[in-house]
Write an enzyme that holds these catalytic residues in place. Structure first.
Site: not given
Lengths: 395, 395, 395, 395
Positions: C265, C321
Site C-alpha cells: 500500500s 486497513h
C-alpha cells in the site's frame, strides 16, 4: 502411436491416444514435423492395388458390403487418422495449426500437397457453413478477442487500442466475424463496415480521427472497407462471400434505410503487374511520376484487362468480389496514401458495388463468360480516359 | 435441383438451392422420398469406370493433380450433395431427419443401405466427439428441453412432470446430456444418475416417491440407471461410452468422495433369447413360474454365455458396457417389476461396474479375447448356483 | 416539475416526469444546478413545526395512523423526491452523478451538506451490500469495462493496454470488482491482486515487464497492490472492506494453498504530514537527503503515531486497513519510485497483513482502544531504529 | 444479537451477525416470532423525547451536524436494524418472508402495524422501479421458474404442465414477469397475454384446448387475461401498472400492427357486494335465477356505482385498471363459468380498455374527480338496460 490410434477400438482410449499424439506433435521440431508428414504421405497413402480390387469386386456384386469395402479402400488412411485426432477437446484448433505448418513446408516439399488435399477435404466438412456463427464485434467484446482482431487485420493495420476503438465504438461503425463453436475465441474471418452518407473515395476519410460521427439510422451507405481472413490453416476454405451476404442481411434488418452496399477495396497486385508491363504509363506509375488521372486510368485498365493464365482477373480481391456478383463501381487515385497503399497500387483503391438486384446476374455472367460487370459511370469514365489516351498516343 | 446444386459455383446461391431442396424434401410423401433416395442411390453413385481410370492414372504419375482427381472419383457424388445440403442454418437437423426416413425404408429397400453408409460417413464427421457439448440437465433447464427428455427417455418412462422433477431436482440426482452446437435444443443422448450409499438392487428403490433424499457430499455410489439415445437419425454414431466417461470425470471433480460408479441396467433381450432355448429353467421363466433364485441364475448364465453368431454377447446392453470396460457386478431378480421389466427379463436387472482401475484392462481383454470381466462375488454366486443346478440335475 | 412529481399519483406518469427532470437536470449549467440544490435544501426541508406537532400527537395516541404521519413528517420531502427520481431505467446512475455535482459544490455552499446527508441515506439503502455483485475482471472482460478500469485506477496508473494486459492476463494475476445490477457496466470499486512466492517489498518488482510469470497453484501469497474506488458520487458509501473479505474468500476457494493475504500500500499523506513537523529527520526527507534507513524509520513512526484531531490514524489508507482488522507488517523504502510515489511518501510503501486468525481481534482492539496491530518483526525493526535514533540524539 | 448488530462497527462482522440473526429467525416458532416483532415494536421504537429535543436543537442551529442528529432521531432504530439485516446474500428474500409472517400476525396484534409501515418504507426503496427487470416467460424458461408461475397464478388456475404449455408455447401467447436482481428466480408479478383478432368475451374461448393458433403478426388485439402478484411479503408495493405499461411497449415494438390493448378481467367482489344489497335483481343473481341479460346489467351497474366508504370503486380490479387510466369497454355474462368465476361474479367478466390516446386523460379524471371512463358502446348498452329496468319498474 498413429498406427495404434488407427487400430484403437475403444473410443475413450482412442481420445487419450489422440490427445497424446497432438501434444507430442506440438513439441516437434520443424524437421521432425516434416518426418511426420512424410509418414502420413507415404505410409498412410491409398493402397491402389487394394482399391482396384475393391472396384472390381463391387462392380460385380453391387452389394452393400462390397460398397463399404470400396469406400474404405478409396480413402487414404491418413483421413481416418485426422478424423480420430479431431476427437479430443481443442483438437480442431491443433489440426488447423498442423495444416499451417504443412502449408509452410509445401514449397520445399511439394509432394506433401497430397496430404493438404486431404486436410482441405476434412476441414471443409468440419467448417461447414451450417456450423459457422456470426457474431458482432464491438466495444463490449472481450479484450481477448479484440486483440486478435488487431493481430489479424490484414488490410489497414490497427495501430493502437484507440485506433481499434475508433473502428468499433462509434454508432456509425460495425464489425462482424465468423466463429466456429469449437474455437469460440478464434475469429475465422471478419469484416469492418463504415456507415456513411456517400460512397467514399478514400480510406483516409473513412478512418479520419476527427470525422463527424453519424447516427446509424441517418446513413445510406454501408462500406465494407476491410475483410480479413484470420486462420492461415484454413486457407482455401472460403467464408468471405457468405460473410458479406449475411452481414448485408443483418444490416438491412437493423437499418432498413440503407440503400447501397459497397466496398472500398485495395488493388493489391497492381504494382507487381505493372512491373511486368513495358509501356510508358506503367513506368511512370512505378516511378511515382504519374498524375492522379493516369493512376486512375491505369488501375481501371488493370482491373478490366489484367488476367491470369486461366483467364481469371489477375487481382485476387477483384476475383473475389466479382466472383461474388459485385460490379466495379469506381476507381479512386490517392485513396490509400499509406506506405502499404502506395507500394501496392500507387495509392489507388476501388469500390465494388453489391447491387442486390444484380448480384445473381453478375455472378452468373462472370462464372460463365468471365464478364466483368461495371457501373455505367465507371464505363463512361474509362472510355473518356481511353479516348484521351488514344488521342495522346496518336498526337 | 440436386444436380443444379452440385453444379452451383457460387456459395451463396448454393445455400439458397440447398434450402429449397430441404424444404421441398420435407413435404414429400413417403413414396416420393423413396424416389429421391433411389435417385441418390443410382444417379449419384460412384462411377466405377472413371474411378478405375483415375486409379491407373495416379498409379503411374503419383502427381498431386491426379491424386485430386482420384479423390473426387472415389467419392459418390451424393456425398458432395449431402455436404452442400448441410450448408444452410438448420440443415443438419433436417439431414438427421432425412436419415431417419431412410432407415425406416431400409427393410423394404435394402439396396438403399449404400446411401446409409455415406450418411454414416458424413454424420460421423459432423458429429465428431470434439464438437459435442456436455450439459447438465436439472430443474433450471428450459422446459422446451425437459419435454424432450421426457419424450426420449427409453429405459424407465417418465410418467409426469412430477416424476421428472423427482429425477432432476433432489440434491442426490444428476442428469447429463450431449448436445451439438448446431442443434442446441436437441439432446443427442442423456444419462440419469442417482447418488446413493450402496449399490442398488432394484429400480423401484431408486425411483421411490418417498425415499429419503441425501446430501450429495454424503453419498458413495453414482448409479447410472438410465441411458437413452435421442436421435434415431444418428443410429450407429455412438456417443454412449464417451458420455459415461465424461460424466464420471464431472462427478469425481464435483464430489471427490464418490468411490463407486455402477449401472443399474435392464437385460432387454433375456426373454427373446429364452424363447429360443429348450430347457426347463427357460420355460419356467417364460411362464412366470420360476423362483427369484432361478431367475437370477438364468439371467447370470445368459449374460455370460448367450452369444451372437459373431461371438459377441447377445444382450446389446451387456455388449455396450462390457465393451466400454465395465464388469458384471451382480444380477438382481425382482429389480424392475414394471410391465416392461417383466416382459423383457422377468424383472431381473444387472449392475455393470465401472472400476476405474480396471477399465482399460477389461476393455482390452474383451476386445481381444471376448473375455467377460466379472466381480468375484458374482462369480462365486454363479458357481454356487451352477453347483445347485448340477446337483439338481444329477439327483 | 419536482413539486408535480411529488404530487403525482399515477406511477407511470410519475416515471415520465422523473425522466424529464433528470434530462433537464443533465443540461443545467453549474449555476442552475446550484439553484436546484438550493431549492431542495430550502423548499423541501423538514417542516419542524409539523414534525413537532406530529411527535406530540403520536406521543399521546400511539396509534398506527399517527405513527405514519410522524414518519412522513420526519422525513424531508427531498428524500421522497429523490426516491421518485430513481424510478426510470438508468436513473440511479444519474443520481450518482447528481451527487458528484453536489459534492463539488459543498466547499462553496456548505449549507448544502444537509442534502448530502439525505443522499447518503438513500444511496446506502440502494447500494446495500446484499445488492452488490462481485465479478472477476480479466482479459475476457469487455473492452468497455476495461477502459473504465484504466480510467479509475487511482493508485498505480495504467499506462497502456499492454500495461493493463500485464495486470490481467498472466496466470498469477487477479482483479475483482463490485458492480450494482442497475449499473452493470460501471465498476464501483476494484482490487488488483498479484500472486507471489513472498511478500513483496516494492511495486516495481510486482509490475516489472520482464518478471517471471508463476503458475497460480504454485504461489503462497496474495498481494492486494491496488484498490480503487470508482464513483465519486458514492463517496462515503464504503465497499472496500467487504470487497477485500470476499476476494480473500474467492481466492482461498480457488487456491487453497494460499497462506498469506497482504497489501502493498501507498502512504499517501506522509509528505504533507512531515511538512507540518519541525524536526531534522522530516526536513531531510522532504529535501530528499534522507537515507533509505531514515525514510523507513520516519514512515514507520508516522504510521504508528501520526493522528487526526479525533485520534484516528492520520493516514487514510492506514485508517482503512487497520479498521478492517489488518496489521502493519513491514515498511519498505524505495518501494514506489514513481514521481507520484516519491511525492507522496519519499518512495516508501507498507504491507498491511490480513491475518485471518487475528482480523476480528485486531479490528476490535482498533475500534475500542485505537490500538494499532503490528507484526513482531515490524516492532523489532522499529525499536532498533528508535534506539539508534535515541543514541544519535544523545550523542 | 439485534442490539449487537446495531452496535457493530465493522461491516464484515456485521454481515456475519446479520446472517446469524436471519438463520435464527427462520427457525423460530410463531410465538417466538411474535416476541421478536414485539421487541422491534417496543424496544426499537422512535425515542420521542430525543426526537423532540433534536427538533428544537436543529430549529435553533440549523447546522448540518444537528440535522444529522435529527435524521437519526427521527428514524426508529428498527429501520436501521432491517437495513443491516439486508446485507448478506439472500437476505432480501428472507426479509420479504419476515414481512409475510408479520402480515399474518397483524389481525391478532394490530399494534405491530407500525413495524409494517417501516417494512413498507424500506421495501419500497429496495424494490424501486428502476431496479426491476422485465423478463419474458416462455417455453424456454427454466422449469424452476415455471413451477412458480403455476403456483402463483391467482386468477385462472393452471391445472397441469400441459395447461401451462398451452399458455406459453403457442405463437399467439405471451407472458412477462418482473424480477428483482437479488431474487432472480422469484417472479414478483406476471401477466399472461393472448394475441387475438377480436376483443374476447369469455375466458373459455381464450383458454380452449382446441382453439386455432394464430401467427402473432396476424393478430390485432393483445388481451391481458391474468395478472398475478407473487409475493405476499411485498403487499402494497405495487408493480402492476408499470408492468402493464412496459408490456404494452414491448408488444408494440415486437408487433407494431397491434391496435388494441385490453384486459379480460374478473369482477371478484360482485357477489359479496350483492349480498349486502336488498333488491330483487341482486337476489335473483345470488340465487342463480337471473338471466344473462340481468347479470350483465347488474355487473355493469356494480362497476359504475358500487363504492367504498372513501368513494373509490368497490371492486379492487376495477380500482386498479381505472386508476391506471383504462376505461370500461364491455361486460360479458357467462364469461367465466368455472366454479370460481360463478362464485365471484355469477360468471360475468369485464374488458378494461387501455386506449393509449386516452390513458393520461382517463387517469387524471379518475384521480381528480373519481370519474369512471367508459366506452360509448358500453354506455349505450347500459342506458338501454336501465331504460328497460325503469320501464320494468314503472309498469
Amino acid at each position: 502411436m498413429c498406427l495404434a490410434l488407427l487400430d484403437a477400438e475403444g473410443e475413450v482410449s482412442g481420445i487419450h491416444l489422440a490427445k497424446a499424439i497432438l501434444e507430442r506433435y506440438a513439441k516437434l521440431s520443424a524437421g521432425e514435423k516434416l518426418t511426420f508428414f512424410d509418414f502420413l504421405n507415404e505410409a498412410l497413402e491409398v493402397d491402389l492395388l487394394a482399391l482396384e480390387a475393391a472396384v472390381q469386386t463391387y462392380a460385380q456384386s453391387r452389394s452393400t458390403n462390397d460398397y463399404r469395402d470400396l469406400s474404405v479402400a478409396a480413402e487414404p488412411r491418413r483421413q481416418e487418422l485426422l478424423r480420430r485426432l479431431n476427437q479430443p477437446t481443442g483438437a480442431t484448433r491443433a489440426l488447423v495449426q498442423m495444416r499451417t505448418d504443412l502449408l509452410s513446408m509445401l514449397r520445399d516439399a511439394p509432394a506433401l500437397s497430397r496430404i493438404d488435399l486431404d486436410f482441405q477435404h476434412l476441414l471443409r466438412s468440419w467448417f461447414n457453413r451450417g456450423f459457422l456463427v456470426l457474431r458482432r464485434i464491438n466495444w463490449d467484446t472481450p479484450a481477448s478477442i479484440l486483440e486478435k482482431i488487431v493481430e489479424y487485420e490484414a488490410v489497414h493495420a490497427i495501430e493502437s487500442w484507440n485506433d481499434l476503438r475508433r473502428r468499433l465504438y462509434p454508432t456509425d461503425r460495425r464489425c462482424f466475424a465468423y466463429f466456429h463453436p469449437v474455437m469460440p475465441d478464434e475469429p475465422l474471418i471478419f469484416v469492418e463496415v463504415a456507415l456513411t452518407l456517400d460512397i467514399p473515395d478514400s480510406i483516409q476519410k473513412v478512418l479520419a480521427d476527427d470525422r463527424a460521427v453519424l447516427e446509424a439510422q441517418d446513413t445510406n451507405v454501408a462500406v465494407f472497407y476491410s475483410i480479413s481472413n484470420c486462420q492461415t490453416g484454413l486457407k482455401g476454405i472460403s467464408f468471405g462471400n457468405l460473410l458479406i451476404k449475411q452481414v448485408v442481411d443483418e444490416l438491412r434488418q437493423e437499418l432498413p434505410q440503407l440503400s447501397t452496399f459497397v466496398t472500398l477495396s485495395p488493388i493489391p497486385r497492381l504494382m507487381p503487374w505493372l512491373e511486368q508491363q513495358d509501356d510508358e504509363a506503367s513506368r511512370r506509375l512505378l516511378h511515382g511520376t504519374a498524375t492522379q488521372e493516369e493512376i486512375q486510368a491505369v488501375a481501371s485498365d488493370y482491373l478490366l484487362n489484367a488476367k491470369t493464365a486461366r483467364g481469371d482477373p489477375f487481382d485476387p480481391v477483384a476475383r473475389f468480389h466479382l466472383g461474388n456478383g459485385a460490379q466495379i463501381h469506381a476507381v479512386h487515385p490517392a485513396a490509400d496514401i499509406s506506405e502499404n497503399g502506395l507500394r501496392q497500387s500507387g495509392g489507388a483503391m476501388v469500390n465494388y458495388h453489391y447491387d442486390l438486384a444484380l448480384i445473381e446476374r453478375n455472378h452468373e455472367r462472370f462464372v460463365q463468360d468471365g464478364e466483368i460487370s461495371t457501373a455505367p459511370s465507371f464505363r463512361e469514365a474509362n472510355q473518356k480516359s481511353n479516348a484521351r489516351k488514344q488521342k495522346g498516343r496518336s498526337s
